[in-house]
Design an enzyme around this catalytic site. Structure first.
Site, PDB file in Angstrom:
ATOM      1  N   CYS A   8       0.836  -1.202   0.000  1.00 23.03           N
ATOM      2  CA  CYS A   8       0.000   0.000   0.000  1.00 23.03           C
ATOM      3  C   CYS A   8       0.867   1.247   0.000  1.00 23.03           C
ATOM      4  O   CYS A   8       2.073   1.186   0.185  1.00 23.03           O
ATOM      5  CB  CYS A   8      -0.891   0.016   1.246  1.00 23.03           C
ATOM      6  N   HIS A   9       0.211   2.379  -0.157  1.00 24.11           N
ATOM      7  CA  HIS A   9       0.890   3.672  -0.141  1.00 24.11           C
ATOM      8  C   HIS A   9       1.302   4.063   1.272  1.00 24.11           C
ATOM      9  O   HIS A   9       0.627   3.737   2.246  1.00 24.11           O
ATOM     10  CB  HIS A   9      -0.022   4.753  -0.726  1.00 24.11           C
ATOM     11  N   ASP A  10       2.405   4.824   1.314  1.00 17.45           N
ATOM     12  CA  ASP A  10       2.957   5.367   2.552  1.00 17.45           C
ATOM     13  C   ASP A  10       3.203   4.222   3.538  1.00 17.45           C
ATOM     14  O   ASP A  10       3.746   3.209   3.145  1.00 17.45           O
ATOM     15  CB  ASP A  10       2.065   6.476   3.094  1.00 17.45           C
ATOM     16  N   ASP A  66      -4.018  -1.358  -1.883  1.00 14.26           N
ATOM     17  CA  ASP A  66      -5.004  -0.380  -1.434  1.00 14.26           C
ATOM     18  C   ASP A  66      -5.841   0.210  -2.566  1.00 14.26           C
ATOM     19  O   ASP A  66      -7.024   0.433  -2.404  1.00 14.26           O
ATOM     20  CB  ASP A  66      -4.344   0.733  -0.615  1.00 14.26           C
TER      21      ASP A  66
END
Length: 146
Positions: A8-10, A66
């Site tokens: 997922c991001h971050d 995500d």
């Protein structure tokens, strides 16, 4: 057991895995790969490839992402074509992962893909489901004789 690669991001991938393990204990064959702004597609691909091999016991691996179409999803999709029993899911949430946790040991990757999409919200989809909406391109001239 199906392996899981959460990407997922971050910091969201590591957060999801941390929260799963905090509540349900250590998760074998489960890896988290975060995608940070500025990370190259090549580096993300290498990280996901390493995670795929670490999570794979030969029974299949599920990439849990995500957002459909974003870098983690795209790179996971490319990797999934090179490995049998590999699925890519997008739109995952902690409650959905908790609901599917026990299924990792009991079902195939295809059954898992279908169940997680059925249990998820309308935001949850899979690479396979998206491909069914957009069938492969067929050249029309191949259908006619000259």
């Amino acid at each position: 057991m199906l392996g899981w690669v959460i990407t997922c991001h971050d910091g969201r991938a590591e957060e999801l895995l941390y929260r799963l393990e905090k509540k349900h204990g250590p998760q074998a064959q489960c890896r988290a790969v975060n995608y940070w702004c500025g990370l190259s597609a090549n580096m993300l691909s290498r990280m996901l490839c390493d995670a795929l091999h670490q999570a794979d016991s030969g029974e299949g691996v599920i990439f849990l992402t995500d957002a459909p179409g974003a870098a983690p999803y795209r790179i996971a999709s490319l990797l999934s074509h090179k490995h049998s029993q590999c699925e890519v899911i997008s739109g995952v949430t902690l409650p959905l992962l908790e609901k599917m946790l026990s299924s990792r040991e009991a079902i195939s990757s295809v059954e898992f893909r279908n169940q997680i999409v059925a249990h998820g919200t309308s935001e949850v989809t899979s690479l396979w489901h998206q491909q069914q909406k957009n069938p492969p391109f067929v050249l029309l001239h191949d259908l006619y004789e000259y």
